[in-house]
Structure formats: structure tokens, C-alpha cells
Design an enzyme around this catalytic site. Structure first.
Site, mmCIF file in Angstrom:
data_model
loop_
_atom_site.group_PDB
_atom_site.id
_atom_site.type_symbol
_atom_site.label_atom_id
_atom_site.label_comp_id
_atom_site.label_asym_id
_atom_site.label_seq_id
_atom_site.Cartn_x
_atom_site.Cartn_y
_atom_site.Cartn_z
ATOM 1 N N GLU B 51 0.826 -1.220 0.000
ATOM 2 C CA GLU B 51 0.000 0.000 0.000
ATOM 3 C C GLU B 51 0.859 1.267 0.000
ATOM 4 O OE1 GLU B 51 -0.675 -2.555 2.090
ATOM 5 O OE2 GLU B 51 -2.829 -3.005 2.005
ATOM 6 N N PHE B 113 -11.377 -7.168 13.969
ATOM 7 C CA PHE B 113 -10.297 -7.600 13.092
ATOM 8 C C PHE B 113 -9.998 -6.525 12.041
ATOM 9 C CE2 PHE B 113 -8.991 -9.844 9.138
ATOM 10 C CZ PHE B 113 -7.728 -10.218 9.569
ATOM 11 N N GLN B 114 -8.747 -6.175 11.916
ATOM 12 C CA GLN B 114 -8.277 -5.157 10.967
ATOM 13 C C GLN B 114 -8.941 -3.799 11.161
ATOM 14 O OE1 GLN B 114 -8.283 -6.906 6.945
ATOM 15 N NE2 GLN B 114 -6.157 -7.506 7.300
ATOM 16 N N LYS B 163 -17.727 -0.890 5.872
ATOM 17 C CA LYS B 163 -18.207 -1.855 4.873
ATOM 18 C C LYS B 163 -19.722 -1.797 4.672
ATOM 19 C CE LYS B 163 -17.804 -6.529 3.247
ATOM 20 N NZ LYS B 163 -16.826 -7.579 3.005
ATOM 21 N N MET B 467 24.227 9.751 2.929
ATOM 22 C CA MET B 467 23.996 11.050 3.554
ATOM 23 C C MET B 467 24.233 10.981 5.061
ATOM 24 S SD MET B 467 23.473 14.156 3.090
ATOM 25 C CE MET B 467 22.596 14.758 1.649
#
Lengths: 164, 553
Positions: B51, B113-114, B163, B467
Site C-alpha cells: 500500500e 479484526f483489521q 463496509k 547522507m
């Protein structure tokens, strides 16, 4: 109010999460909220916040500008104390004895406060007024013993006929 | 027409002009993905490997096209993986709409969940965010999100859609592409004052930033410079606004800015700062920064005026409009003494350049420049290679240099290059990266290969986190704590494993032939370029320093 304090009047959308957005902005930019009060307005879609902030001119400028960037903030203005009516409320429970009770109630009259609960060993007093008056009452009550107290943040509204 | 929330999302995206969504499916966006499937001939979807890559791709797409980028992810880890990408877009003012799924309304707040608090997590890194609790609000929220993302100072907006809201149905009426919100007119008195100070200046300097690229005002900047006979310096975000071959273009100013640009910035008596925010990387020590100059600061975001630097005159307004007004109030001027000085700075700058004909970062970038055309998208990651790119790339056209300026996100480049390449019609694109940065999101090679993107990944491979090592060399007495990677990754084999072409260049002689093959290829190519681990980025003004502290070589 203290020297580096200033008052913000903020009109915000009246829905969930707005308080988090405003307080979160202060937290992450490192500005100090001394008090924050929020409540409904004559328009059910809008709430009004009165925020007392400590900070220098830089913080004053940035606070107003950053608040104005939030989508939920509809209007934000500095309210100069000298051009505003400022009121705060204090509920304070003071320890009393048979000997001290009358002295406390006398002070209630002088401060134009109200006794709202009365017991043999304690009185609860409601004081409204300018922050400095509440500070003075708290100092007075200290000598008798403060059982508990709570203060609402200050409310401020400009004098005259104009609105925020 | 009665539609589900999921379908409404797809309809409004199309309605708002979105042709490509970057994202990754998951449990709580299944319904939206079902609608993307059914409407796949109307809207493209690019699945990335992660993602984060999708967020950077949508960001790169937006930077390269000027349109709002759209990214989609599922709840929980889908959202948290977007966070770095959203923050990157926020710091660089990229218009982005992120649509995320979440658990059904009655499961919210129960550690389902999630489930994460998506709007809570993204509140400080978005211009605004929403959780949609009623399907009837959905279409207008998405429209408003597009409007917020692209209006004023652009930025990311997140919409969290539980959802059951995706499943719920309501009446949908098609709308039109929403217009940007109107901006305030620049204050006329301040403009007059600015014009007065500009006409009085003897050593004017134009400092041009990302806002100039966003508002497509490079031409006005060049015209202003011509009119008042001033050099132009840039913040990193502003680099592509004016063509590199414009003789007034001195390139980047700041910590690793080019010498002449930084020197002229500090010697100016008047700075016209346009669409910049005076980042600490650009100013160094703020009390010593341009202490002899009057600063005229023009920006669309009022909160930037006097935030980092106190401006002599601060003008809030649309940059294009403000410059148009300002230019109309000015008369042509000549500053030959000042120009002579600037020329001397440029000569001095040239004397600091390394002359060796070996594979140095400078020669590498110059060789790549010679293969690029005006439309070639160049993306970078973050670190030394990014500064070299900012110093030496050709910058022929705006929106063709994609780099993470504000957040400095290592791993930005792969996603950004993919998004940028797609926005530019899948024409040749180049990612300049380091072995450290590339390691962060190299899985997106899979995405580049799958979509047959003609992307050339050039790795400035020094085997170290260059760097950080440079700072350790200069400020930590060469204690190289965890910056020597000592990995044995074979980037040629890695390229082949992903289905791309891979080459390794160890010297300048090998490079040209490889670049020829790479620029002729129509698939992704990795070129592993071996450079010295002790190549440092110069000039450098140490943190919190000023021009007096500049290290030139």
C-alpha cells in the site's frame, strides 16, 4: 488574565471529531491551551469555542491562521479582553465548622456568589464572574480548606451589537 | 438511480475525472473492488506490491499530471501502510484522495479484526478527513474531498468508508467535476508597497518554490526576473518551474544548494520569495539568514507568511494572479553591478566542480541528462543521490522532477516513478535512487514489470547510507554507526528475478553503452552504478549554519 494570555472565539461545525481536530492542532504545534470551552449556538449546525491560550505574538498569529485552515472551523477571531465580556464559573466545596460557617456565607454575599449545597461540615458555592474574581475566591476559600473544586473555562463575547 | 455505496464511489471517482486508481484490495474494500472490476473498462486500477507504493504512486501521478491522485486501501494495516505516503503528500502539498475501507459501523470501536482509527491516525497528515456513516452523504463527501484536495494549497484528504456503508443503497445523481474554491485577491496596498521596494532594490533575488510549480507560474517567474534583472534561485520543490538553460536560473539554494544560488541569496538586498515556506533545510540559521535583505513573501497559504521567516511584506493570494498584478506595476530595471557579482559567484562555483573523468555522481547525472528529453519524468529517493539530482539534473519542464522534499521519505521513488510514468503516458521515466533507498520499496519493481513501464532505475550504489555517513564523517568523528550496509545484493540478478533487465556499471566507459540499451528498452531496467562511498555532497552548509559556514569541497 495573565499578560501573555489571549482569547480566541471560534465558530466550528457541530459534529463529532471537531474538538479532537482543534485540540490536536494545539498539541502538535506546541501551543498551550489554558482553557477551552465549547457549546451549542443559536444555529444547531454550529458550535462556539472560547479558547484561552498562552503565548507571544508569534503564537497568537500562527494559532489564528492554523485554526482557520481547518475545514471545520468556520470563523476564528481574537477577542481583545478590554472589548469583551469575559465570564467563568466555579463550583467549590469548602470545609466549614460551626465557627467559620458565617464567615464563609458572608464572603458568598460579598462575591455575589451562591450557596448551592449546605451541610454541617461543608458548603458548595457557585461563583460566576471574571477569571480574576474566581481566583480571588479560591484564595479566600483556601484558608478554610477546599474539599474539591471545578472551574469551567472562560466564555467571552464581544461588547456591542456585532457578532463573531 | 439507486446504487450501492461501493458503486457510488466508483461513479463519483469517474465523474471527478479520475482515470487511474492506485491501490491494494482487502477484506473491507471487497465491494469497492467488485465495482472496479465491473467498471474496468471505465477506470483503471494499478495494484502495487504494498500500500505504501500505491500511495507514493498516486502522489507521483498527481505531481506529474497536476490532477488529484487517488489511492485505495483496506482497513487496518492497509491504512497504516498508507500513512507514510499520505504524510509525504501532505508535506509537499500534493492533491491526493485516499479511500479506505473499514469494519461495519456496529463493529467500530471494538478492536475488531483489521480495525484502526483511520481518521484519528491520519488527522495530522491530511488537510481533512472523513468517516462516512450514512451512504446518503457519500457522493457529496467524495466531491468535497476532491475540492479540498485541489483548492488553495493542495494536499491529501482521506475518506474512510465502513463496509456496511459500501453495501447500503441510496439515490445517486451524477454531478460535474467540482471547481476549486476561490482564493482571496492579493491586497492592493501590499502589492504597491512590494512594487516600490522592488524598484528601490539594487540586488534583487527571486526565490521560487513548489507553489510556483503547482500553480504553473514558471513563465511569470522568468518574466519577472527578466523585467527586474534578477537571478532566480529555487527551493528543491521549485526546481522544475523554470528551464535549466535559462541563464538567470541559478538552481537550488540552501543546505546543499548550488554555490552561486546560495551565495546570491545571502548577498541580496531584496528577496521575492514565491510559493516557498522557508524550510530549515533551505534557510539554515534563521537569525543569520539573508539578514541584509527585505523579504517579500507571496504564498497562497496565509499561515506560511511569518511562520518560519518574518517577512517584510507578506502577500497572501493565488501566485499566478499576484505575480500578474505585480509585474504590471513594475518598470524594467538593470542591475549590472549585481549581475557581475552573480557571474563571479557562478565562476567560483564552476571552480569547485570535480574535474575527473570517472564515474562520479555528477558525470553520471550529466550522462543521463544527455539521454533524456523534455518530457522524461525523473523521480528520486532521498539522500545524497537526491541532492546530486537537485544540483545537476537538467530540469527542462515543470512537473517532471518528482522528489520527496518536506518529509524526506526514503522509498518514495519507486512508487512515485511508477505513478509519474503512467501520468506521462508510459513514456520513458528515470528513477535516481541509492542502494539504501531502493532497498526500502524495491518490491515495486514487480508493479513496473507487470505494467511494462519503460522505467530506468539508476542505483547510486556506494554500499553505504551515504547522507547519514556524510554527517558521521563531518560531525561524528567518522563513527560509522550502522551506515555501512555490507549487503551482497546482486541488483542485476534482482532485476532479472523481477523480469526486468539489469546492468552494472563500474566505470564511465561502461556507462554510455548501458544507457543506450536502457533508453532503447521498453521494459523496466535496473542500472547498478558503483560509486565511491566517500563521495560527499558539496556545497554543504552545516545544520543551523549560514553562508559563512559553507563547505564547498
Amino acid at each position: 488574565m495573565k499578560k501573555d494570555q489571549f482569547i480566541l472565539g471560534v465558530i466550528v461545525s457541530n459534529h463529532f471529531g471537531v474538538l479532537t481536530r482543534v485540540s490536536g492542532l494545539f498539541a502538535r504545534r506546541g501551543y498551550n491551551i489554558d482553557s477551552l470551552n465549547v457549546g451549542e449556538t443559536e444555529d444547531p449546525g454550529l458550535s462556539r469555542m472560547t479558547i484561552i491560550v498562552s503565548g507571544d505574538d508569534y503564537i497568537k498569529d500562527q494559532t489564528v491562521k492554523q485554526l482557520a485552515k481547518l475545514q471545520d472551523v468556520k470563523r476564528v477571531e481574537l477577542i481583545p479582553e478590554e472589548k469583551a465580556s469575559v465570564r467563568e464559573m466555579l463550583l467549590i466545596k469548602v470545609r466549614v465548622t460551626r465557627e467559620t460557617r458565617s464567615e464563609v456565607t458572608e464572603a458568598v454575599n460579598i462575591f455575589r456568589a451562591k450557596v448551592i449545597d449546605f451541610n454541617a461540615d461543608a458548603v458548595t458555592i457557585e461563583v460566576t464572574g471574571h477569571t480574576s474574581k474566581l481566583d480571588a475566591f479560591v484564595e479566600f476559600a483556601r484558608t478554610f480548606g477546599i474539599i474539591e473544586m471545578c472551574r469551567a473555562g472562560a466564555l467571552a463575547i464581544s461588547r456591542g451589537s456585532t457578532a463573531l | 438511480m439507486i446504487l450501492t455505496g461501493a458503486r457510488i464511489i466508483v461513479e463519483v471517482l469517474i465523474e471527478q475525472g479520475c482515470d487511474t486508481v492506485f491501490g491494494y484490495p482487502g477484506g473491507f474494500v471487497l465491494n469497492i473492488y467488485d465495482e472496479l472490476y465491473k467498471n474496468r473498462n471505465r477506470i483503471n486500477h494499478i495494484i502495487t506490491a504494498h500500500e505504501q507504493g500505491a500511495a507514493h504512486a498516486a502522489d507521483g501521478y498527481a505531481r506529474a499530471s497536476g490532477n488529484v491522485g487517488v489511492v485505495m486501501a483496506t482497513s487496518g494495516p492497509g491504512v497504516t501502510n498508507l500513512v507514510t505516503g499520505i504524510a509525504t503528500a501532505y508535506l509537499d502539498s500534493t492533491p491526493l484522495v485516499a479511500i479506505t475501507g473499514n469494519v461495519p459501523l456496529n463493529m467500530l470501536g471494538k478492536d475488531s479484526f483489521q480495525e484502526v482509527d483511520s481518521t484519528g491516525i491520519t488527522m495530522p497528515i491530511t488537510k481533512h478527513n472523513y468517516i462516512v456513516k450514512d451512504v446518503r452523504d457519500l457522493a457529496d463527501i467524495i466531491r468535497e474531498a476532491f475540492q479540498i484536495a485541489k483548492s488553495g494549497r493542495p494536499g491529501p484528504v482521506l475518506i474512510d468508508v465502513p463496509k456496511d456503508v459500501q453495501l447500503a443503497e441510496c439515490e445517486y445523481t451524477a454531478g460535474k467535476i467540482i471547481e476549486k474554491r476561490k482564493t482571496v485577491e492579493p491586497d492592493a496596498t501590499l502589492l504597491e508597497l512590494a512594487a516600490k521596494y522592488i524598484s528601490e532594490a539594487e540586488r534583487p533575488y527571486i526565490y521560487s518554490g513548489g507553489g510556483v510549480v503547482i500553480s504553473d507560474t514558471g513563465e511569470e517567474i522568468a518574466n519577472l526576473a527578466e523585467l527586474i534583472d534578477a537571478p532566480i534561485g529555487f527551493s528543491m520543490m521549485g526546481l522544475s518551474a523554470v528551464p535549466g538553460n535559462n541563464p538567470r536560473n541559478l538552481g537550488m539554494t540552501g543546505m546543499h544548494g548550488r554555490y552561486a544560488s546560495t551565495k546570491a541569496n545571502s548577498e541580496a538586498d531584496l528577496i521575492i520569495a514565491v510559493g516557498v515556506r522557508f524550510s530549515d533545510r533551505a534557510t539554515g540559521n534563521k537569525t543569520r539568514y539573508t539578514k541584509n535583505a527585505k523579504i517579500i513573501h507571496i504564498d497562497i497559504d496565509p499561515a506560511e507568511i511569518d511562520k518560519n521567516i518574518s517577512a517584510y511584506i507578506g502577500i497572501t493570494g493565488d501566485i499566478k494572479l499576484t505575480l500578474k498584478h505585480l509585474i504590471s506595476m513594475l518598470v524594467p530595471a538593470k542591475h549590472s553591478e549585481w549581475q557581475k557579482e552573480v557571474k563571479a559567484y557562478l565562476e567560483e562555483e564552476r571552480s569547485y566542480y570535480p574535474k575527473e573523468n570517472r564515474l562520479t555522481p555528477k558525470t553520471l547525472i550529466e550522462r543521463i541528462n544527455s539521454f533524456c528529453d523534455d518530457d522524461t519524468v525523473i523521480a528520486t529517493d532521498v539522500g545524497q543521490h537526491q541532492m546530486w539530482a537537485a544540483q545537476y539534473c537538467a530540469f527542462n519542464k515543470p512537473r517532471r522532477f518528482l522528489t520527496s522534499g518536506g518529509l524526506g521519505t526514503m522509498g518514495f521513488g519507486m512508487g512515485a516513478a511508477i505513478g509519474g510514468c503512467i501520468a506521462a503516458g508510459k513514456k520513458k521515466a528515470v528513477l535516481l535512487t541509492g542502494d539504501g533507498s531502493f532497498g526500502m520499496n524495491l518490491t515495486e519493481m514487480a508493479t513496473a514489470v507487470k505494467n511494462r513501464l519503460p522505467l530506468i532505475v539508476v542505483i547510486f550504489n556506494n554500499g553505504v547510507l551515504g547522507m547519514v555517513r556524510q554527517w558521521q564523517t563531518l560531525f561524528y568523528d567518522r563513527r560509522y554507526s550502522e551506515t555501512t550496509l555490507e549487503r551482497s545484493t546482486d541488483f542485476v540478478k534482482l532485476a532479472e528475478a523481477f523480469g526486468a533487465e539489469g546492468y552494472r556499471a563500474e566505470n564511465i566507459g561502461e556507462l554510455d553503452g548501458i544507457l543506450e540499451k536502457a533508453f532503447a528498452a521498453d521494459t523496466p531496467v535496473i542500472i547498478d552504478c558503483v560509486i565511491d562511498k566517500d563521495e560527499n555532497v558539496f556545497p554543504m552548509i552545516p545544520p543551523n549554519g549560514s553562508i559563512e559556514n559553507i563547505i564547498v569541497k
